[in-house]
Design an enzyme around this catalytic site. Structure first.
Site, PDB file in Angstrom:
ATOM      1  N   SER A   1       0.840  -1.187   0.000  1.00  0.00           N
ATOM      2  CA  SER A   1       0.000   0.000   0.000  1.00  0.00           C
ATOM      3  C   SER A   1       0.880   1.244   0.000  1.00  0.00           C
ATOM      4  O   SER A   1       2.012   1.212   0.492  1.00  0.00           O
ATOM      5  CB  SER A   1      -0.881  -0.016   1.254  1.00  0.00           C
ATOM      6  OG  SER A   1      -1.637   1.164   1.346  1.00  0.00           O
ATOM      7  N   CYS A   2       0.351   2.331  -0.539  1.00  0.00           N
ATOM      8  CA  CYS A   2       1.028   3.623  -0.494  1.00  0.00           C
ATOM      9  C   CYS A   2      -0.040   4.691  -0.309  1.00  0.00           C
ATOM     10  O   CYS A   2      -0.987   4.484   0.436  1.00  0.00           O
ATOM     11  CB  CYS A   2       1.890   3.846  -1.735  1.00  0.00           C
ATOM     12  SG  CYS A   2       0.964   3.843  -3.285  1.00  0.00           S
TER      13      CYS A   2
END
Length: 111
Positions: free
Chosen positions: A73-74
């Protein structure tokens, strides 16, 4: 690709790794995904090449086995996709990106 529902269920899946590849200043501004570990994208390859003991000491979690489910995830999905591709080149064949990443998480958590 990992879905919001899959990411939301990570705390109930002890063998799944949720890796947030944002930098520490971003995490301080927004918060963190439950059950995630933070390995900034520039450090990812080095982290996954650490000896098992050093990985656990650095990240507070046992180093993932090569067959572990890894979800990256970012903020909006771009770095997560790059991280999943990098993990696959390192042999982690169950690596995938959470396309919505923090942006989707924050939106859905607010509903």
């Amino acid at each position: 690709m990992a879905s919001y529902e899959e990411v939301k269920d990570v705390p109930n899946q002890p063998s799944t790794y949720l890796v947030d590849v944002r930098n520490k200043t971003e995490l301080a501004e927004t918060g963190v995904l439950p059950a995630s570990i933070n390995i900034p994208l520039p450090d990812l390859e080095k982290a996954f090449n650490l000896p098992d003991k050093d990985f656990e000491k650095s990240y507070g979690r046992v180093k993932p086995p090569i067959d572990a489910v890894l979800i990256f995830s970012c903020k909006a999905g771009g770095r997560a996709a790059r991280a999943a591709n990098l993990a696959k080149t390192l042999g982690f064949f169950n690596a995938k990106a959470y396309a919505g990443s923090w942006t989707e998480w924050e939106q859905k958590q607010g509903q």
